[in-house]
Design a protein around this motif. Structure first.
Motif, mmCIF file in Angstrom:
data_model
loop_
_atom_site.group_PDB
_atom_site.id
_atom_site.type_symbol
_atom_site.label_atom_id
_atom_site.label_comp_id
_atom_site.label_asym_id
_atom_site.label_seq_id
_atom_site.Cartn_x
_atom_site.Cartn_y
_atom_site.Cartn_z
ATOM 1 N N GLN A 57 -13.280 -3.398 6.803
ATOM 2 C CA GLN A 57 -13.107 -3.937 5.456
ATOM 3 C C GLN A 57 -12.356 -5.265 5.527
ATOM 4 O O GLN A 57 -11.608 -5.503 6.484
ATOM 5 C CB GLN A 57 -12.263 -2.979 4.612
ATOM 6 C CG GLN A 57 -12.877 -1.623 4.385
ATOM 7 C CD GLN A 57 -11.889 -0.744 3.643
ATOM 8 O OE1 GLN A 57 -11.051 -0.100 4.255
ATOM 9 N NE2 GLN A 57 -11.975 -0.744 2.315
ATOM 10 N N SER B 115 0.854 -1.185 0.000
ATOM 11 C CA SER B 115 0.000 0.000 0.000
ATOM 12 C C SER B 115 0.894 1.240 0.000
ATOM 13 O O SER B 115 2.089 1.136 0.237
ATOM 14 C CB SER B 115 -0.874 -0.030 1.261
ATOM 15 O OG SER B 115 -1.687 1.107 1.316
ATOM 16 N N ASP C 175 -1.424 -1.132 5.340
ATOM 17 C CA ASP C 175 -2.565 -0.241 5.551
ATOM 18 C C ASP C 175 -2.755 0.029 7.036
ATOM 19 O O ASP C 175 -3.326 1.039 7.424
ATOM 20 C CB ASP C 175 -3.842 -0.862 4.980
ATOM 21 C CG ASP C 175 -3.865 -0.807 3.452
ATOM 22 O OD1 ASP C 175 -3.515 0.251 2.893
ATOM 23 O OD2 ASP C 175 -4.224 -1.815 2.826
ATOM 24 N N PHE D 111 -9.420 -7.770 5.123
ATOM 25 C CA PHE D 111 -7.990 -7.495 5.166
ATOM 26 C C PHE D 111 -7.216 -8.801 5.258
ATOM 27 O O PHE D 111 -7.764 -9.851 5.574
ATOM 28 C CB PHE D 111 -7.648 -6.582 6.349
ATOM 29 C CG PHE D 111 -7.880 -7.212 7.699
ATOM 30 C CD1 PHE D 111 -6.830 -7.800 8.395
ATOM 31 C CD2 PHE D 111 -9.144 -7.216 8.272
ATOM 32 C CE1 PHE D 111 -7.045 -8.381 9.634
ATOM 33 C CE2 PHE D 111 -9.367 -7.789 9.515
ATOM 34 C CZ PHE D 111 -8.304 -8.383 10.199
ATOM 35 N N GLN D 112 -5.913 -8.697 4.981
ATOM 36 C CA GLN D 112 -5.021 -9.849 5.035
ATOM 37 C C GLN D 112 -3.874 -9.529 5.996
ATOM 38 O O GLN D 112 -3.213 -8.503 5.865
ATOM 39 C CB GLN D 112 -4.466 -10.140 3.643
ATOM 40 C CG GLN D 112 -3.442 -11.250 3.608
ATOM 41 C CD GLN D 112 -2.776 -11.392 2.250
ATOM 42 O OE1 GLN D 112 -2.938 -10.559 1.371
ATOM 43 N NE2 GLN D 112 -2.007 -12.444 2.088
ATOM 44 N N PHE E 47 -1.194 -5.446 8.368
ATOM 45 C CA PHE E 47 -2.195 -5.913 7.412
ATOM 46 C C PHE E 47 -2.302 -4.981 6.226
ATOM 47 O O PHE E 47 -1.904 -3.803 6.285
ATOM 48 C CB PHE E 47 -3.569 -6.073 8.078
ATOM 49 C CG PHE E 47 -4.280 -4.780 8.390
ATOM 50 C CD1 PHE E 47 -5.098 -4.177 7.436
ATOM 51 C CD2 PHE E 47 -4.151 -4.171 9.625
ATOM 52 C CE1 PHE E 47 -5.752 -2.990 7.711
ATOM 53 C CE2 PHE E 47 -4.819 -2.995 9.903
ATOM 54 C CZ PHE E 47 -5.623 -2.391 8.959
ATOM 55 N N VAL E 48 -2.848 -5.525 5.145
ATOM 56 C CA VAL E 48 -3.239 -4.743 3.973
ATOM 57 C C VAL E 48 -4.696 -5.087 3.671
ATOM 58 O O VAL E 48 -5.146 -6.208 3.931
ATOM 59 C CB VAL E 48 -2.359 -5.030 2.736
ATOM 60 C CG1 VAL E 48 -0.947 -4.523 2.953
ATOM 61 C CG2 VAL E 48 -2.359 -6.504 2.386
ATOM 62 N N PHE E 49 -5.420 -4.127 3.151
ATOM 63 C CA PHE E 49 -6.803 -4.389 2.747
ATOM 64 C C PHE E 49 -6.820 -5.262 1.502
ATOM 65 O O PHE E 49 -5.959 -5.122 0.630
ATOM 66 C CB PHE E 49 -7.559 -3.089 2.491
ATOM 67 C CG PHE E 49 -7.858 -2.332 3.762
ATOM 68 C CD1 PHE E 49 -8.671 -2.891 4.744
ATOM 69 C CD2 PHE E 49 -7.349 -1.067 3.968
ATOM 70 C CE1 PHE E 49 -8.950 -2.200 5.908
ATOM 71 C CE2 PHE E 49 -7.628 -0.372 5.132
ATOM 72 C CZ PHE E 49 -8.424 -0.946 6.111
#
Length: 129
Positions: free
Chosen positions: A68, A50, A103, A70-71, A125-127
């Motif tokens: 949302q 991101s 993120d 996320f991973q 995490f990232v979305f």
């Protein structure tokens, strides 16, 4: 005899000056560790980075989750000594997360540490896009 004695004193003075400089530099390097905030991010999986600014990094405290999908992509840790404050530590977490292309950080928690004055941990995490 007089000239040789004077040269010997100059040599001793320059040796003492060199030792003082070396000791001062060593002491400065040692003291730097006393006022350092350290951060690290260890990825656990490949992910699409991101481009968030540090101020836009989400810190989601333990027991909560983002709204949302996320991973989770890795572990983030930050530590400080007693010479810094918690605000500086949290800002360092945000900078590390931004540099790592995250993120945000979930399961974010901070507290006293056995090895450091204070420590923060979480999962980067990232979305899911």
């Amino acid at each position: 005899m007089y000239a040789r004695g004077r040269a010997g004193r100059r040599l001793k003075r320059s040796a003492v000056s060199a030792c003082t400089i070396v000791l001062g530099a060593g002491l400065l390097a040692a003291c730097t560790g006393l006022v350092a905030i350290t951060t690290s991010f260890t990825p656990t999986t490949a992910y699409t980075r991101s481009a968030r600014a540090p101020g836009d990094i989400l810190l989601v405290h333990l027991g909560n989750e983002p709204n949302q999908p996320f991973q989770r992509v890795g572990q983030l840790q930050a530590t400080r000594t007693e010479w810094q404050n918690n605000e500086d530590l949290v800002n360092a977490v945000r900078r590390e997360a931004s540099r790592s292309g995250l993120d945000g950080v979930v399961e974010f928690r901070c507290g006293l540490s056995a090895m450091y004055a204070y420590e923060c941990n979480g999962t980067g995490f990232v979305f899911v896009r």
